[in-house]
Design a protein around this motif. Structure first.
Motif, PDB file in Angstrom:
ATOM      1  N   GLY B 192       0.822  -1.209   0.000  1.00 34.22           N
ATOM      2  CA  GLY B 192       0.000   0.000   0.000  1.00 34.22           C
ATOM      3  C   GLY B 192       0.849   1.249   0.000  1.00 34.22           C
ATOM      4  N   THR B 193       1.454   1.517   1.153  1.00 33.12           N
ATOM      5  CA  THR B 193       2.279   2.713   1.269  1.00 33.12           C
ATOM      6  C   THR B 193       3.684   2.318   1.715  1.00 33.12           C
ATOM      7  OG1 THR B 193       0.386   4.067   1.835  1.00 33.12           O
ATOM      8  CG2 THR B 193       2.531   4.936   2.454  1.00 33.12           C
ATOM      9  N   ALA B 194       4.668   2.970   1.100  1.00 29.34           N
ATOM     10  CA  ALA B 194       6.050   2.681   1.475  1.00 29.34           C
ATOM     11  C   ALA B 194       6.856   3.960   1.300  1.00 29.34           C
ATOM     12  CB  ALA B 194       6.623   1.583   0.581  1.00 29.34           C
ATOM     13  N   THR B 195       8.053   3.966   1.896  1.00 34.09           N
ATOM     14  CA  THR B 195       8.929   5.112   1.677  1.00 34.09           C
ATOM     15  C   THR B 195       9.945   4.741   0.614  1.00 34.09           C
ATOM     16  OG1 THR B 195      10.528   4.403   3.331  1.00 34.09           O
ATOM     17  CG2 THR B 195       8.724   5.827   4.089  1.00 34.09           C
ATOM     18  N   PHE B 196      10.455   5.763  -0.044  1.00 30.85           N
ATOM     19  CA  PHE B 196      11.447   5.508  -1.095  1.00 30.85           C
ATOM     20  C   PHE B 196      12.682   4.823  -0.520  1.00 30.85           C
ATOM     21  CE2 PHE B 196      13.194   5.777  -5.148  1.00 30.85           C
ATOM     22  CZ  PHE B 196      14.483   6.251  -5.090  1.00 30.85           C
ATOM     23  N   ARG B 197      13.068   5.263   0.681  1.00 25.92           N
ATOM     24  CA  ARG B 197      14.224   4.623   1.325  1.00 25.92           C
ATOM     25  C   ARG B 197      13.977   3.143   1.540  1.00 25.92           C
ATOM     26  NH1 ARG B 197      15.304   9.428   4.568  1.00 25.92           N
ATOM     27  NH2 ARG B 197      16.904  10.463   3.370  1.00 25.92           N
ATOM     28  N   GLY B 198      12.739   2.858   1.995  1.00 26.02           N
ATOM     29  CA  GLY B 198      12.395   1.461   2.259  1.00 26.02           C
ATOM     30  C   GLY B 198      12.449   0.642   0.980  1.00 26.02           C
ATOM     31  N   LEU B 199      12.000   1.258  -0.118  1.00 30.11           N
ATOM     32  CA  LEU B 199      11.946   0.526  -1.383  1.00 30.11           C
ATOM     33  C   LEU B 199      13.329   0.291  -1.979  1.00 30.11           C
ATOM     34  CD1 LEU B 199       8.922   2.254  -3.140  1.00 30.11           C
ATOM     35  CD2 LEU B 199       9.029  -0.088  -2.299  1.00 30.11           C
ATOM     36  N   THR B 200      14.296   1.102  -1.570  1.00 27.37           N
ATOM     37  CA  THR B 200      15.620   0.999  -2.194  1.00 27.37           C
ATOM     38  C   THR B 200      16.675   0.506  -1.230  1.00 27.37           C
ATOM     39  OG1 THR B 200      15.972   3.331  -1.680  1.00 27.37           O
ATOM     40  CG2 THR B 200      15.185   2.822  -3.883  1.00 27.37           C
ATOM     41  N   ARG B 201      16.256   0.140  -0.027  1.00 30.19           N
ATOM     42  CA  ARG B 201      17.230  -0.242   0.992  1.00 30.19           C
ATOM     43  C   ARG B 201      18.097  -1.420   0.553  1.00 30.19           C
ATOM     44  NH1 ARG B 201      14.075  -0.273   5.763  1.00 30.19           N
ATOM     45  NH2 ARG B 201      14.412   1.955   5.772  1.00 30.19           N
ATOM     46  N   HIS B 202      17.485  -2.371  -0.179  1.00 27.39           N
ATOM     47  CA  HIS B 202      18.218  -3.595  -0.539  1.00 27.39           C
ATOM     48  C   HIS B 202      19.140  -3.401  -1.734  1.00 27.39           C
ATOM     49  CE1 HIS B 202      14.788  -3.378  -3.193  1.00 27.39           C
ATOM     50  NE2 HIS B 202      15.322  -4.303  -3.964  1.00 27.39           N
ATOM     51  N   GLU B 208      21.059   1.597  -9.585  1.00 23.70           N
ATOM     52  CA  GLU B 208      19.828   0.859  -9.299  1.00 23.70           C
ATOM     53  C   GLU B 208      18.806   1.756  -8.603  1.00 23.70           C
ATOM     54  OE1 GLU B 208      21.802  -3.560  -8.600  1.00 23.70           O
ATOM     55  OE2 GLU B 208      21.196  -2.449  -7.032  1.00 23.70           O
ATOM     56  N   VAL B 209      19.312   2.598  -7.684  1.00 26.78           N
ATOM     57  CA  VAL B 209      18.416   3.497  -6.947  1.00 26.78           C
ATOM     58  C   VAL B 209      17.811   4.514  -7.913  1.00 26.78           C
ATOM     59  CG1 VAL B 209      18.264   5.193  -5.099  1.00 26.78           C
ATOM     60  CG2 VAL B 209      19.702   3.177  -4.806  1.00 26.78           C
ATOM     61  N   ILE B 210      18.658   5.043  -8.788  1.00 24.25           N
ATOM     62  CA  ILE B 210      18.179   6.045  -9.747  1.00 24.25           C
ATOM     63  C   ILE B 210      17.102   5.433 -10.644  1.00 24.25           C
ATOM     64  CG2 ILE B 210      18.861   7.422 -11.750  1.00 24.25           C
ATOM     65  CD1 ILE B 210      21.606   7.770 -10.346  1.00 24.25           C
ATOM     66  N   VAL B 211      17.352   4.214 -11.099  1.00 20.49           N
ATOM     67  CA  VAL B 211      16.393   3.557 -11.975  1.00 20.49           C
ATOM     68  C   VAL B 211      15.071   3.328 -11.246  1.00 20.49           C
ATOM     69  CG1 VAL B 211      15.919   1.358 -13.107  1.00 20.49           C
ATOM     70  CG2 VAL B 211      18.073   2.513 -13.520  1.00 20.49           C
ATOM     71  N   ARG B 212      15.154   2.984  -9.960  1.00 22.12           N
ATOM     72  CA  ARG B 212      13.950   2.787  -9.156  1.00 22.12           C
ATOM     73  C   ARG B 212      13.164   4.096  -9.072  1.00 22.12           C
ATOM     74  NH1 ARG B 212      13.954  -2.225  -7.114  1.00 22.12           N
ATOM     75  NH2 ARG B 212      15.536  -2.227  -8.697  1.00 22.12           N
ATOM     76  N   PHE B 213      13.927   5.188  -8.936  1.00 19.93           N
ATOM     77  CA  PHE B 213      13.301   6.499  -8.856  1.00 19.93           C
ATOM     78  C   PHE B 213      12.579   6.829 -10.168  1.00 19.93           C
ATOM     79  CE2 PHE B 213      12.511  10.484  -7.035  1.00 19.93           C
ATOM     80  CZ  PHE B 213      12.769  11.486  -7.962  1.00 19.93           C
ATOM     81  N   LEU B 214      13.260   6.567 -11.274  1.00 22.73           N
ATOM     82  CA  LEU B 214      12.654   6.824 -12.579  1.00 22.73           C
ATOM     83  C   LEU B 214      11.397   5.969 -12.771  1.00 22.73           C
ATOM     84  CD1 LEU B 214      15.876   7.008 -14.781  1.00 22.73           C
ATOM     85  CD2 LEU B 214      14.351   8.891 -14.206  1.00 22.73           C
ATOM     86  N   PHE B 233      14.029  17.610   1.480  1.00 20.53           N
ATOM     87  CA  PHE B 233      14.907  16.462   1.769  1.00 20.53           C
ATOM     88  C   PHE B 233      14.223  15.388   2.620  1.00 20.53           C
ATOM     89  CE2 PHE B 233      18.180  18.362  -0.388  1.00 20.53           C
ATOM     90  CZ  PHE B 233      18.500  19.624   0.097  1.00 20.53           C
ATOM     91  N   GLY B 234      12.902  15.526   2.823  1.00 20.25           N
ATOM     92  CA  GLY B 234      12.201  14.501   3.587  1.00 20.25           C
ATOM     93  C   GLY B 234      12.102  13.214   2.765  1.00 20.25           C
ATOM     94  N   ASP B 235      11.797  12.136   3.444  1.00 22.66           N
ATOM     95  CA  ASP B 235      11.689  10.864   2.734  1.00 22.66           C
ATOM     96  C   ASP B 235      10.445  10.891   1.846  1.00 22.66           C
ATOM     97  OD1 ASP B 235      12.355   7.478   3.869  1.00 22.66           O
ATOM     98  OD2 ASP B 235      12.178   8.338   1.865  1.00 22.66           O
ATOM     99  N   LEU B 236      10.590  10.326   0.668  1.00 18.41           N
ATOM    100  CA  LEU B 236       9.500  10.293  -0.280  1.00 18.41           C
ATOM    101  C   LEU B 236       8.530   9.191   0.125  1.00 18.41           C
ATOM    102  CD1 LEU B 236       9.224  12.032  -2.805  1.00 18.41           C
ATOM    103  CD2 LEU B 236      10.297  10.187  -4.092  1.00 18.41           C
ATOM    104  N   GLU B 237       7.227   9.554   0.210  1.00 16.77           N
ATOM    105  CA  GLU B 237       6.245   8.541   0.568  1.00 16.77           C
ATOM    106  C   GLU B 237       5.495   8.102  -0.689  1.00 16.77           C
ATOM    107  OE1 GLU B 237       2.554   9.152   3.089  1.00 16.77           O
ATOM    108  OE2 GLU B 237       4.066   8.547   4.565  1.00 16.77           O
ATOM    109  N   VAL B 238       5.455   6.819  -0.904  1.00 16.86           N
ATOM    110  CA  VAL B 238       4.870   6.281  -2.125  1.00 16.86           C
ATOM    111  C   VAL B 238       3.591   5.537  -1.768  1.00 16.86           C
ATOM    112  CG1 VAL B 238       5.279   4.796  -4.105  1.00 16.86           C
ATOM    113  CG2 VAL B 238       7.209   5.953  -3.014  1.00 16.86           C
ATOM    114  N   THR B 239       2.476   5.897  -2.379  1.00 18.18           N
ATOM    115  CA  THR B 239       1.214   5.207  -2.104  1.00 18.18           C
ATOM    116  C   THR B 239       0.643   4.637  -3.390  1.00 18.18           C
ATOM    117  OG1 THR B 239       0.807   6.867  -0.415  1.00 18.18           O
ATOM    118  CG2 THR B 239      -1.029   5.412  -0.980  1.00 18.18           C
TER     119      THR B 239
END
Lengths: 190, 259, 190
Positions: B192-202, B208-214, B233-239
């Motif tokens: 449902g909802t995640a943060t960008f940091r959480g999605l790219t932590r692994h 790879e991070v840039i591509v995830r962002f794109l 500069f806050g964490d990006l929230e993705v819903t």
């Protein structure tokens, strides 16, 4: 008793062989007439006996092979049993999976997929009764083709191999990968 | 094929030039680097096929020569204050240490090649246990399910080493945005909802991070995710936007990035 | 030279092993103190040499194993179709050397020494099984620290990392160093 050069070569070949090596093949490797092979092997057999080695060269159906001396069986058996872990290694499980999904499959095909020598692992799986020779491939040497056994199916709780979870082969085959690698390699080896 | 250079002070393989400079038989001051590079580029132009090994070997040696020469051209101690002079010496010491170390590892690489070559002439016995020995071992397939087997098969077939290109110096990561989109499509509806940091932590590389962002931007453009950022500069929230179509036309996202 | 009973038993066990067998395990199998193993194995090694056998017993990667004698490589290669292990590039070898001599070492430390990005090379070496993560450095991000593996030792034919040629032998001689130092002196000083 020091061995002749030809006997040494035969001994070395038998050391790396997993299955009995036919006299004809030994003759071919050493580039000698096939009737010279028997006396050379006799020399080997005799030297092992005389020097009281822990192994013996034996002639069995299909050729020659090296096996442990029968009177040392207690040590070998103990080794075979202490060494065994209670679980299959990741490498062994992957090899078993390849046999299960790709059967009938030859050792060379498995090795090509895994990228490493798989002789030991295949032997272990065969020894444990999870896989067995199910036929022979046509072509030189007629390599054995492996498939899974009924014991394997029983342990996995399956009736037929077709009941394994389906996988899609999205990857190019080993041939295609090898070819690609060849193309990408620079002109001179670094 | 080794790179050769022809200069007023020297003619021959470029690594020999470096050796001569190191052994003080040629003065780096007299080596016109621009000429050397021009000559090499002209030679490359005549090649029928690009030889990456020679190219990269040349680059390495040329880089060392440039470094040496730049040090040689540095102003002398007369022009600098005592402190700076000291740090200049320190810098040279470090450079010397690094050059020595590089030469040692290069020599080690040669030694390794010889040792490996020698070791490869012996083949270990792999025959395993003779037939007829009883092995009283526990069932090795204990706890292994058909799904484990499938996973092992996928691992075995996917674990093939990527084709090795002797690029020598460059690391190329090819990550496609389309792949990242498909991955996020699977992952996001579940959480449902995640943060960008959480999605790219692994992820391990910046690319790879840039591509995830794109990929996220692509999904946002298609109205399938909402992006929120609380503060600079806050964490990006993705819903994940529920009710959005469940399959993306991945074909529409076909560009690849190489880093 | 006739072998002792214990040496024969060790030879038999090594015949069926598929990877180097540690001295401790041999001691356990033979029910002897572990410090008796080395002389027994030396006896085996010596007997193979003396009798000019086609195989050798070697100490490698922390254990003992049987392998073919190097001078019989032409026959063995023709038979076993070995040479699966492809050559490493100069960059990979130098990186491997850095890991071998400086372990445990982080990717950033290797990159600082090589002066270039080493991610690809490190990944390749890890994939080949020659290096592995052996720990994590303290500090931000806790970068992985790499060291060499038993597979590396086996590929190099070594028992322990300490058997690598000492780094002093690989450094340029004192004269070369003095001259290099001279070279690095600023122009006005030279």
């Amino acid at each position: 008793m020091a061995l002749s050069e030809e006997s040494r070569a035969i001994e070395a070949v038998l050391m790396v062989a997993v299955e009995p090596v036919p006299a004809g093949l030994l003759a071919e490797l050493l580039e000698i007439p096939v009737d010279r092979v028997e006396p050379l092997c006799d020399e080997l057999i005799e030297s092992c006996r005389e020097d009281n080695r822990g192994f013996a060269v034996v002639r069995i159906a299909g050729g020659y092979r090296i096996q442990t001396h029968p009177d040392l069986a207690p040590y070998v058996e103990r080794f075979a049993n202490v060494g065994v872990s209670s679980r299959l290694s990741a490498a062994a499980l992957e090899t078993l999976a390849i046999v299960a999904y790709k059967q009938p499959v030859s050792r060379a095909q498995i090795a090509a997929l895994r990228g490493v020598n798989v002789d030991g692992v295949v032997r272990l799986l065969e020894h444990r009764g999870y896989i067995a020779t199910v036929g022979r491939a046509p072509g030189p040497g007629q390599p054995a083709l492996y498939g899974t056994t009924d014991a394997f199916l029983e342990r996995m709780g399956l009736d037929r191999v077709e009941q394994l979870p389906p996988v899609e082969d999205l990857l190019p085959g080993p041939d295609a990968v090898a070819e690609l690698e060849e193309q990408l390699r620079p002109a001179a080896d670094a | 094929m080794a790179a050769t250079v022809s200069l007023p002070v020297f003619e021959g393989p470029i690594d020999l030039l470096l050796q001569l400079i190191n052994s003080h038989q040629v003065d780096i001051y007299d080596v016109p680097l621009a000429e050397m590079v021009d000559a090499f580029v002209a030679e490359v132009a005549t090649w029928e096929a690009v030889d990456l090994s020679t190219l990269s070997e040349f680059l390495v040696v040329a880089a060392v020569l440039v470094e040496l020469k730049s040090k040689r051209l540095l102003p002398g101690p007369d022009d600098v204050e005592a402190d700076e002079e000291l740090s200049g010496w320190e810098e040279r010491d470090l450079l010397l240490a690094r050059l020595l170390e590089c030469q040692a590892y290069s020599a080690a690489a040669d030694a390794f090649t010889l040792m490996m070559e020698y070791a490869s002439r012996s083949v270990p016995r792999q025959a395993g246990l003779d037939d007829g020995f009883a092995v009283h071992a526990p069932d090795l397939l204990e706890g292994v399910t058909p799904n484990h087997l499938m996973a092992a098969y996928l691992r075995a077939t996917a674990a093939r080493p990527a084709p090795v290109v002797d690029l020598y110096h460059v690391t190329v990561d090819t990550v496609s945005v389309a792949e990242a989109v498909s991955e996020l499509e699977v992952r996001l509806p579940r959480v449902g909802t995640a943060t960008f940091r959480g999605l790219t932590r692994h992820l391990t590389t910046r690319m790879e991070v840039i591509v995830r962002f794109l990929a996220l931007l692509e999904l946002c453009k298609q109205g399938r995710v909402a992006l929120d950022q609380w503060g600079t500069f806050g964490d990006l929230e993705v819903t994940w936007v529920t009710g959005a179509p469940t399959t993306v036309s991945v074909g529409a996202v076909d560009y690849e990035y190489e880093g």
